[in-house]
Design a protein around this motif. Structure first.
Motif, mmCIF file in Angstrom:
data_model
loop_
_atom_site.group_PDB
_atom_site.id
_atom_site.type_symbol
_atom_site.label_atom_id
_atom_site.label_comp_id
_atom_site.label_asym_id
_atom_site.label_seq_id
_atom_site.Cartn_x
_atom_site.Cartn_y
_atom_site.Cartn_z
ATOM 1 N N LEU A 116 0.850 -1.197 0.000
ATOM 2 C CA LEU A 116 0.000 0.000 0.000
ATOM 3 C C LEU A 116 0.881 1.241 0.000
ATOM 4 C CD1 LEU A 116 -2.698 -0.884 2.704
ATOM 5 C CD2 LEU A 116 -3.008 -0.865 0.225
ATOM 6 N N PRO A 117 0.381 2.331 -0.578
ATOM 7 C CA PRO A 117 1.120 3.592 -0.438
ATOM 8 C C PRO A 117 1.267 3.917 1.048
ATOM 9 C CG PRO A 117 -0.602 3.789 -2.092
ATOM 10 C CD PRO A 117 -0.814 2.467 -1.407
ATOM 11 N N PRO A 118 2.419 4.404 1.472
ATOM 12 C CA PRO A 118 2.667 4.645 2.899
ATOM 13 C C PRO A 118 1.608 5.503 3.589
ATOM 14 C CG PRO A 118 4.714 4.769 1.707
ATOM 15 C CD PRO A 118 3.628 4.641 0.672
ATOM 16 N N ASP A 119 1.134 6.560 2.929
ATOM 17 C CA ASP A 119 0.145 7.414 3.594
ATOM 18 C C ASP A 119 -1.192 6.700 3.779
ATOM 19 O OD1 ASP A 119 1.884 9.570 3.948
ATOM 20 O OD2 ASP A 119 1.519 10.289 1.907
ATOM 21 N N GLU A 120 -1.555 5.863 2.818
ATOM 22 C CA GLU A 120 -2.783 5.067 2.963
ATOM 23 C C GLU A 120 -2.631 4.074 4.108
ATOM 24 O OE1 GLU A 120 -5.659 1.948 0.510
ATOM 25 O OE2 GLU A 120 -4.066 3.004 -0.570
ATOM 26 N N ALA A 121 -1.472 3.426 4.169
ATOM 27 C CA ALA A 121 -1.215 2.484 5.262
ATOM 28 C C ALA A 121 -1.290 3.196 6.613
ATOM 29 C CB ALA A 121 0.151 1.828 5.079
ATOM 30 N N ALA A 122 -0.705 4.392 6.702
ATOM 31 C CA ALA A 122 -0.738 5.157 7.951
ATOM 32 C C ALA A 122 -2.175 5.511 8.329
ATOM 33 C CB ALA A 122 0.115 6.414 7.820
ATOM 34 N N ASP A 123 -2.991 5.925 7.346
ATOM 35 C CA ASP A 123 -4.401 6.249 7.616
ATOM 36 C C ASP A 123 -5.139 5.030 8.171
ATOM 37 O OD1 ASP A 123 -3.990 8.818 6.662
ATOM 38 O OD2 ASP A 123 -4.903 8.435 4.694
ATOM 39 N N LEU A 124 -4.915 3.879 7.539
ATOM 40 C CA LEU A 124 -5.584 2.651 7.983
ATOM 41 C C LEU A 124 -5.127 2.237 9.372
ATOM 42 C CD1 LEU A 124 -5.414 0.747 4.589
ATOM 43 C CD2 LEU A 124 -7.487 1.585 5.712
ATOM 44 N N LEU A 125 -3.842 2.388 9.641
ATOM 45 C CA LEU A 125 -3.327 2.066 10.975
ATOM 46 C C LEU A 125 -3.923 2.983 12.032
ATOM 47 C CD1 LEU A 125 0.373 1.360 10.004
ATOM 48 C CD2 LEU A 125 -1.212 -0.299 11.021
ATOM 49 N N GLU A 126 -4.088 4.257 11.703
ATOM 50 C CA GLU A 126 -4.721 5.183 12.648
ATOM 51 C C GLU A 126 -6.165 4.773 12.938
ATOM 52 O OE1 GLU A 126 -4.045 9.002 10.780
ATOM 53 O OE2 GLU A 126 -2.370 9.418 12.154
ATOM 54 N N LYS A 127 -6.883 4.338 11.899
ATOM 55 C CA LYS A 127 -8.258 3.858 12.101
ATOM 56 C C LYS A 127 -8.266 2.638 13.014
ATOM 57 C CE LYS A 127 -10.265 5.478 7.779
ATOM 58 N NZ LYS A 127 -10.754 5.095 6.445
ATOM 59 N N ARG A 128 -7.319 1.745 12.797
ATOM 60 C CA ARG A 128 -7.237 0.548 13.643
ATOM 61 C C ARG A 128 -7.000 0.950 15.100
ATOM 62 N NH1 ARG A 128 -6.016 -4.951 13.019
ATOM 63 N NH2 ARG A 128 -5.128 -5.872 14.903
ATOM 64 N N PHE A 165 -4.174 -4.595 23.884
ATOM 65 C CA PHE A 165 -4.681 -3.566 22.961
ATOM 66 C C PHE A 165 -4.022 -2.219 23.224
ATOM 67 C CE2 PHE A 165 -9.104 -5.684 22.180
ATOM 68 C CZ PHE A 165 -8.486 -6.701 21.465
ATOM 69 N N THR A 166 -3.809 -1.884 24.496
ATOM 70 C CA THR A 166 -3.171 -0.610 24.834
ATOM 71 C C THR A 166 -1.736 -0.580 24.300
ATOM 72 O OG1 THR A 166 -4.565 -0.366 26.798
ATOM 73 C CG2 THR A 166 -2.541 0.932 26.739
ATOM 74 N N ALA A 167 -1.022 -1.688 24.464
ATOM 75 C CA ALA A 167 0.338 -1.761 23.921
ATOM 76 C C ALA A 167 0.317 -1.673 22.397
ATOM 77 C CB ALA A 167 1.015 -3.060 24.371
ATOM 78 N N GLU A 168 -0.661 -2.331 21.769
ATOM 79 C CA GLU A 168 -0.760 -2.294 20.307
ATOM 80 C C GLU A 168 -1.071 -0.879 19.826
ATOM 81 O OE1 GLU A 168 -3.508 -4.067 16.711
ATOM 82 O OE2 GLU A 168 -3.070 -5.419 18.383
ATOM 83 N N ILE A 169 -1.964 -0.179 20.525
ATOM 84 C CA ILE A 169 -2.304 1.208 20.161
ATOM 85 C C ILE A 169 -1.051 2.075 20.209
ATOM 86 C CG2 ILE A 169 -3.539 3.283 20.944
ATOM 87 C CD1 ILE A 169 -5.781 1.288 21.909
ATOM 88 N N ASP A 170 -0.309 1.971 21.300
ATOM 89 C CA ASP A 170 0.920 2.769 21.435
ATOM 90 C C ASP A 170 1.905 2.446 20.313
ATOM 91 O OD1 ASP A 170 -0.162 3.868 23.727
ATOM 92 O OD2 ASP A 170 1.014 2.619 25.111
ATOM 93 N N TRP A 171 2.068 1.152 20.013
ATOM 94 C CA TRP A 171 3.003 0.742 18.973
ATOM 95 C C TRP A 171 2.552 1.258 17.607
ATOM 96 C CZ3 TRP A 171 2.857 -2.192 14.535
ATOM 97 C CH2 TRP A 171 4.097 -2.528 13.993
ATOM 98 N N ILE A 172 1.267 1.136 17.320
ATOM 99 C CA ILE A 172 0.736 1.601 16.028
ATOM 100 C C ILE A 172 0.940 3.109 15.877
ATOM 101 C CG2 ILE A 172 -1.405 2.046 14.745
ATOM 102 C CD1 ILE A 172 -2.370 -0.725 15.666
ATOM 103 N N ARG A 173 0.640 3.852 16.918
ATOM 104 C CA ARG A 173 0.756 5.316 16.817
ATOM 105 C C ARG A 173 2.210 5.737 16.594
ATOM 106 N NH1 ARG A 173 -4.261 6.407 20.791
ATOM 107 N NH2 ARG A 173 -5.807 6.353 19.117
#
Length: 199
Positions: A116-128, A165-173
């Motif tokens: 995926l284009p990096p910005d699209e991937a970042a948007d999707l990760l933020e939604k997650r 989930f809290t650890a995953e949120i921190d890692w994703i962000r």
């Protein structure tokens, strides 16, 4: 991991309930729902009867009596056998003490993220991350709003999910930040690759 004759997590739940006391299947479902187990174990009434029959066939449980309450149909009361107690103990000990390689879908997605284009991937990760934060809020509510007669020990899996989930949120962000700032090596190159693919 041991090769189990029955490996359905619902079977483990049935053994656990019958370890506490004899029950009929309807009571099992009611107890599992009361204890908020539907998010940890796939509880389907039809599947429960299949699991109960399988456990009985393997002599892990036994029907002790048939009871009738009012206008309800007859219900068979089941109890755990000594073999069932041993199976429950061994299975539970294995699950709690032995790490097992699992293949979560999210890991598969991360491994293929460069598609995926990096910005699209970042948007999707933020939604997650946002969706996970909503789930964390809901899980915290199950703990704070639990019935007064429910012991905390019956909700430890929710505490675990909150922590994970809290650890995953921190890692994703943090990952999103590294993508957006090109700090993650290869991101600039991927941006260029996806730009060329769009031309």
């Amino acid at each position: 991991m041991a090769d189990r004759k029955i490996s359905n997590p619902l079977a483990l739940a049935v053994l656990g309930l019958l370890f506490e006391r004899p029950m009929h299947p309807y009571d099992m479902v009611t107890t599992l729902r009361h204890r908020e187990k539907h998010d940890s174990i796939n509880i389907k009434y039809g599947s429960l009867y299949t699991v109960v029959r399988a456990l009985e066939r393997e002599k892990f449980i036994v029907g002790t009596e048939t009871v009738r309450a009012g206008r309800y149909p007859e219900r068979t009361l089941y109890a755990i056998t000594d073999a069932g107690k041993q199976e429950f103990h061994d299975w539970l000990a294995e699950l709690l003490g032995t790490p097992h390689q699992e293949f979560p879908r999210f890991l598969a997605g991360l491994s293929m993220m460069p598609g995926l284009p990096p910005d699209e991937a970042a948007d999707l990760l933020e939604k997650r991350a946002d969706r996970l934060a909503e789930q964390v809020a809901g899980l915290r509510a199950t703990i704070t709003d639990k019935p007064a007669d429910m012991w905390d020990v019956f909700l430890v899996e929710n505490e675990y999910r909150i922590a994970v989930f809290t650890a995953e949120i921190d890692w994703i962000r943090e990952l999103v930040r590294r993508i957006r700032t090109d700090e993650l090596s290869g991101i600039a190159e991927l941006r260029e690759m996806h730009r060329r693919l769009r031309e």
